[in-house]
Motif scaffolding. Structure first.
Motif, PDB file in Angstrom:
ATOM      1  N   ASN A 179       0.824  -1.215   0.000  1.00 19.69           N
ATOM      2  CA  ASN A 179       0.000   0.000   0.000  1.00 19.69           C
ATOM      3  C   ASN A 179       0.856   1.262   0.000  1.00 19.69           C
ATOM      4  N   ARG A 199       1.873   1.990  -3.534  1.00 18.83           N
ATOM      5  CA  ARG A 199       0.855   2.736  -4.292  1.00 18.83           C
ATOM      6  C   ARG A 199       1.071   4.233  -4.073  1.00 18.83           C
ATOM      7  N   LYS A 258       2.095   7.180  -6.731  1.00 20.83           N
ATOM      8  CA  LYS A 258       1.247   8.364  -6.947  1.00 20.83           C
ATOM      9  C   LYS A 258       1.941   9.655  -6.511  1.00 20.83           C
ATOM     10  N   HIS A 295     -12.333   4.590  16.243  1.00 23.24           N
ATOM     11  CA  HIS A 295     -12.870   3.731  15.176  1.00 23.24           C
ATOM     12  C   HIS A 295     -12.445   4.248  13.799  1.00 23.24           C
ATOM     13  N   PHE A 296     -11.426   3.570  13.248  1.00 31.36           N
ATOM     14  CA  PHE A 296     -10.941   3.909  11.910  1.00 31.36           C
ATOM     15  C   PHE A 296     -11.857   3.256  10.879  1.00 31.36           C
ATOM     16  N   MET A 297     -11.801   3.755   9.653  1.00 34.19           N
ATOM     17  CA  MET A 297     -12.601   3.199   8.557  1.00 34.19           C
ATOM     18  C   MET A 297     -11.678   2.470   7.577  1.00 34.19           C
ATOM     19  N   PRO A 354     -10.617   1.266   3.699  1.00 32.04           N
ATOM     20  CA  PRO A 354      -9.206   1.066   4.013  1.00 32.04           C
ATOM     21  C   PRO A 354      -8.609   2.276   4.737  1.00 32.04           C
ATOM     22  N   VAL A 379      -6.830   5.319   3.222  1.00 27.39           N
ATOM     23  CA  VAL A 379      -7.605   6.126   2.275  1.00 27.39           C
ATOM     24  C   VAL A 379      -8.721   6.915   2.960  1.00 27.39           C
ATOM     25  N   MET A 380      -9.403   6.299   3.917  1.00 30.66           N
ATOM     26  CA  MET A 380     -10.617   6.898   4.471  1.00 30.66           C
ATOM     27  C   MET A 380     -10.242   7.980   5.485  1.00 30.66           C
ATOM     28  N   ASN A 435     -21.696   2.698  11.555  1.00 30.83           N
ATOM     29  CA  ASN A 435     -22.222   1.333  11.398  1.00 30.83           C
ATOM     30  C   ASN A 435     -23.688   1.200  11.794  1.00 30.83           C
ATOM     31  N   LEU A 464     -24.818   2.284   8.260  1.00 33.51           N
ATOM     32  CA  LEU A 464     -24.296   1.529   7.111  1.00 33.51           C
ATOM     33  C   LEU A 464     -24.626   0.037   7.155  1.00 33.51           C
ATOM     34  N   PRO A 505     -19.622   4.131  -3.914  1.00 35.07           N
ATOM     35  CA  PRO A 505     -18.406   3.678  -4.607  1.00 35.07           C
ATOM     36  C   PRO A 505     -18.344   2.163  -4.773  1.00 35.07           C
ATOM     37  N   MET A 506     -18.937   1.435  -3.850  1.00 32.43           N
ATOM     38  CA  MET A 506     -19.025  -0.024  -3.959  1.00 32.43           C
ATOM     39  C   MET A 506     -20.485  -0.407  -3.724  1.00 32.43           C
ATOM     40  N   LEU A 563     -19.210  -4.354  -0.715  1.00 29.32           N
ATOM     41  CA  LEU A 563     -18.694  -3.702   0.495  1.00 29.32           C
ATOM     42  C   LEU A 563     -18.716  -4.674   1.680  1.00 29.32           C
ATOM     43  N   PHE A 575     -15.824  -6.740   1.459  1.00 29.40           N
ATOM     44  CA  PHE A 575     -14.628  -5.940   1.755  1.00 29.40           C
ATOM     45  C   PHE A 575     -14.460  -5.787   3.277  1.00 29.40           C
ATOM     46  N   ILE A 576     -15.550  -5.534   3.983  1.00 28.93           N
ATOM     47  CA  ILE A 576     -15.499  -5.376   5.447  1.00 28.93           C
ATOM     48  C   ILE A 576     -15.205  -6.731   6.096  1.00 28.93           C
TER      49      ILE A 576
HETATM   50  C1  LIG Z   1     -17.136  -1.784   9.219  1.00 26.97           C
HETATM   51  C2  LIG Z   1     -16.672  -0.603   9.969  1.00 26.97           C
HETATM   52  O1  LIG Z   1     -16.525  -0.690  11.191  1.00 26.97           O
HETATM   53  C3  LIG Z   1     -16.471   0.745   9.376  1.00 26.97           C
HETATM   54  C4  LIG Z   1     -16.032   0.789   7.951  1.00 26.97           C
HETATM   55  O2  LIG Z   1     -14.873   0.852   7.664  1.00 26.97           O
HETATM   56  S1  LIG Z   1     -17.252   0.706   6.836  1.00 26.97           S
HETATM   57  C5  LIG Z   1     -16.410   0.718   5.279  1.00 26.97           C
HETATM   58  C6  LIG Z   1     -16.030   2.108   4.899  1.00 26.97           C
HETATM   59  N1  LIG Z   1     -15.380   2.068   3.621  1.00 26.97           N
HETATM   60  C7  LIG Z   1     -16.054   2.218   2.464  1.00 26.97           C
HETATM   61  O3  LIG Z   1     -17.249   2.439   2.451  1.00 26.97           O
HETATM   62  C8  LIG Z   1     -15.210   2.073   1.231  1.00 26.97           C
HETATM   63  C9  LIG Z   1     -16.032   2.198  -0.023  1.00 26.97           C
HETATM   64  N2  LIG Z   1     -15.159   2.079  -1.179  1.00 26.97           N
HETATM   65  C10 LIG Z   1     -14.387   3.105  -1.624  1.00 26.97           C
HETATM   66  O4  LIG Z   1     -14.414   4.206  -1.105  1.00 26.97           O
HETATM   67  C11 LIG Z   1     -13.527   2.839  -2.832  1.00 26.97           C
HETATM   68  O5  LIG Z   1     -14.035   1.725  -3.512  1.00 26.97           O
HETATM   69  C12 LIG Z   1     -12.004   2.565  -2.468  1.00 26.97           C
HETATM   70  C13 LIG Z   1     -11.411   3.839  -1.882  1.00 26.97           C
HETATM   71  C14 LIG Z   1     -11.828   1.428  -1.480  1.00 26.97           C
HETATM   72  C15 LIG Z   1     -11.258   2.184  -3.730  1.00 26.97           C
HETATM   73  O6  LIG Z   1     -11.480   3.172  -4.674  1.00 26.97           O
HETATM   74  P1  LIG Z   1     -11.304   2.914  -6.236  1.00 26.97           P
HETATM   75  O7  LIG Z   1     -11.485   4.220  -6.887  1.00 26.97           O
HETATM   76  O8  LIG Z   1     -12.118   1.759  -6.648  1.00 26.97           O
HETATM   77  O9  LIG Z   1      -9.896   2.345  -6.345  1.00 26.97           O
HETATM   78  P2  LIG Z   1      -8.553   3.022  -6.719  1.00 26.97           P
HETATM   79  O10 LIG Z   1      -8.704   4.126  -7.728  1.00 26.97           O
HETATM   80  O11 LIG Z   1      -7.685   1.874  -7.050  1.00 26.97           O
HETATM   81  O12 LIG Z   1      -8.127   3.633  -5.325  1.00 26.97           O
HETATM   82  C16 LIG Z   1      -8.411   4.966  -4.892  1.00 26.97           C
HETATM   83  C17 LIG Z   1      -7.310   5.302  -3.924  1.00 26.97           C
HETATM   84  O13 LIG Z   1      -7.343   4.423  -2.787  1.00 26.97           O
HETATM   85  C18 LIG Z   1      -6.096   3.701  -2.657  1.00 26.97           C
HETATM   86  N3  LIG Z   1      -6.461   2.371  -2.186  1.00 26.97           N
HETATM   87  C19 LIG Z   1      -7.420   1.582  -2.707  1.00 26.97           C
HETATM   88  N4  LIG Z   1      -7.560   0.483  -1.965  1.00 26.97           N
HETATM   89  C20 LIG Z   1      -6.672   0.574  -0.955  1.00 26.97           C
HETATM   90  C21 LIG Z   1      -6.332  -0.253   0.134  1.00 26.97           C
HETATM   91  N5  LIG Z   1      -6.964  -1.410   0.373  1.00 26.97           N
HETATM   92  N6  LIG Z   1      -5.378   0.176   0.989  1.00 26.97           N
HETATM   93  C22 LIG Z   1      -4.752   1.323   0.783  1.00 26.97           C
HETATM   94  N7  LIG Z   1      -5.027   2.153  -0.234  1.00 26.97           N
HETATM   95  C23 LIG Z   1      -5.964   1.777  -1.097  1.00 26.97           C
HETATM   96  C24 LIG Z   1      -5.484   3.740  -4.039  1.00 26.97           C
HETATM   97  O14 LIG Z   1      -4.090   3.658  -4.000  1.00 26.97           O
HETATM   98  C25 LIG Z   1      -5.931   5.119  -4.527  1.00 26.97           C
HETATM   99  O15 LIG Z   1      -5.103   6.131  -3.980  1.00 26.97           O
HETATM  100  P3  LIG Z   1      -4.937   7.594  -4.660  1.00 26.97           P
HETATM  101  O16 LIG Z   1      -6.276   8.264  -4.529  1.00 26.97           O
HETATM  102  O17 LIG Z   1      -3.863   8.228  -3.852  1.00 26.97           O
HETATM  103  O18 LIG Z   1      -4.606   7.346  -6.067  1.00 26.97           O
END
Ligand SMILES: CC(=O)CC(=O)SCCNC(=O)CCNC(=O)[C@H](O)C(C)(C)COP(=O)(O)OP(=O)(O)OC[C@H]1O[C@@H](n2cnc3c(N)ncnc32)[C@H](O)[C@@H]1OP(=O)(O)O
Ligand SMILES: NC(=O)C1=CN([C@@H]2O[C@H](COP(=O)(O)OP(=O)(O)OC[C@H]3O[C@@H](n4cnc5c(N)ncnc54)[C@H](OP(=O)(O)O)[C@@H]3O)[C@@H](O)[C@H]2O)C=CC1
Length: 297
Positions: free
Chosen positions: A55, A58, A62, A146-148, A150, A153-154, A196, A199, A231-232, A237, A240-241
């Motif tokens: 990661n 990446r 960038k 509580h982090f989100m 990924p 990114v979040m 949560n 969501l 986004p997903m 999602l 992913f979680i």
């Molecule tokens: C369950 C809980 O308790 C709480 C939670 O976390 S709930 C879940 C919250 N998260 C979400 O809802 C995520 C929803 N999804 C998204 O926002 C997007 O799909 C995503 C950010 C994950 C990926 O976005 P994308 O546009 O499809 O992918 P992509 O263009 O490859 O990546 C966007 C950026 O994220 C980075 N990235 C993607 N996946 C990553 C990962 N797993 N780890 C680190 N970085 C990542 C990429 O490097 C890219 O970075 P830049 O903007 O600097 O270029």
């Protein structure tokens, strides 16, 4: 919220080297803090280090990080399987599996090695902070952080005070979140907090929609991506979680709110019972052994 200094937080401990733990270690090391990452499973630690390196690559590609900064950040992450390594940490953030008995057993072990003034934070997605805090020797220095996913990114970190959390602990954790480049939202200590609470019932409803045959996996995800600009899709999602984490959150909501509207979808239960936990096991609502991943129903 204004930056108020790091308030004495230098060394950060993280317990649990899964997807959240590696992300928390990543952002703390990238912010210049020494990190100790602990897990029961040595293989999980190796995998976490490889994930952080990938990661960070990446970010280097960038232009967000130089190769030298990446090497320095990786060198700041120490890993190990013993809690003793956390003795010098100013804060320990627990990010182990979302099961209360696992977390309580970790807190028992870690409190016996932590220095008196250290803060203990939990990245729990749903479990009441006051209840977790009460099982430790430091309810005033216990907090929800509580982090989100990924994490790199979040932008958001939810901060949740237990009933006994001191103002000093809250300020120190808010300041740390700021240092890690995150924006905080303060949530009260009710089941599943803010993100949560909203969501995960949406995800559960998507699974129920699938169970009832209202739409298939592709249709449900396409509907929410293209029709609501998510986004997903909700099933993507959920994978992913982690379906185990989604189910654990629904159970906390169901029990904690005492309202049948939070009952977990039987189909979600079935996927978890099958061990189809999503991306982390290679199979959930999608099968990740194929590219692109194929729906499993
Ligand atoms: C369950 C809980 O308790 C709480 C939670 O976390 S709930 C879940 C919250 N998260 C979400 O809802 C995520 C929803 N999804 C998204 O926002 C997007 O799909 C995503 C950010 C994950 C990926 O976005 P994308 O546009 O499809 O992918 P992509 O263009 O490859 O990546 C966007 C950026 O994220 C980075 N990235 C993607 N996946 C990553 C990962 N797993 N780890 C680190 N970085 C990542 C990429 O490097 C890219 O970075 P830049 O903007 O600097 O270029
Ligand atoms: N997934 C998500 O989107 C989010 C999750 N969270 C929360 O973060 C926490 C971690 O979730 P996540 O990273 O997804 O889970 P994972 O399943 O990816 O990782 C959990 C890790 O904790 C390890 N573990 C289990 N028991 C112990 C123990 N006693 N001591 C040390 N490590 C242990 C597990 O090891 P092993 O595999 O050997 O059991 C695994 O490596 C949970 O509380 C979850 O609710 C918060 C925000 C988002």
């Amino acid at each position: 919220m204004a930056e108020s200094g790091s308030r004495g937080i230098g060394r950060v401990g993280v317990i649990g080297a899964g997807q959240m733990g590696n992300g928390i270690a990543h952002v703390a090391a990238a912010a210049g803090l020494p990190v100790v990452l602990v897990d029961v499973n040595a293989a999980a630690l190796d995998k976490a280090r490889a994930t952080v390196a990938k990661n960070m690559d990446r970010q280097v590609a960038k232009g967000g990080l130089t190769a030298a900064e990446k090497d320095a950040a990786l060198a700041r992450i120490e890993t190990g399987t013993g809690m003793q390594r956390l003795a010098d940490c100013d804060i320990v953030i627990e990010a182990a599996t979302e099961r209360e008995e696992v977390k309580l057993s970790i807190f028992r072990d870690v409190c016996s090695v932590l220095k008196k003034e250290a803060i203990l934070a939990s990245n729990t997605s749903s479990i009441p902070i006051t209840r977790l805090a009460a099982a430790t020797d430091r309810p005033d220095r216990f907090i929800g952080m509580h982090f989100m996913n990924p994490v790199p990114v979040m932008k958001l970190v939810e901060v949740i005070r237990g009933i006994a959390t001191s103002e000093e602990t809250f300020e120190a954790v808010a300041s740390l979140a700021w240092k890690l480049g995150k924006i905080t939202a303060v949530a009260q200590d009710y089941p599943a907090f803010i993100v949560n609470r909203i969501l995960v019932p949406m995800i559960n409803e998507a699974v129920q929609t699938l169970q009832e045959g209202v739409g298939d996996i592709r249709s449900i995800d396409a509907a929410m991506k293209l029709g609501a600009n998510h986004p997903m899709g909700p099933l993507e999602l959920a994978d992913f979680i982690g379906l185990d984490t989604c189910l654990a959150i629904m159970r906390v909501l169901h029990e904690g709110m005492g309202d049948s509207k939070y009952r977990p979808s039987p189909l979600l239960v079935k996927y978890v019972e099958a061990g189809w936990l999503g991306r982390k096991t290679g199979r959930g609502f999608y099968d990740y052994s194929q590219e692109p991943p194929a729906p499993t129903r």
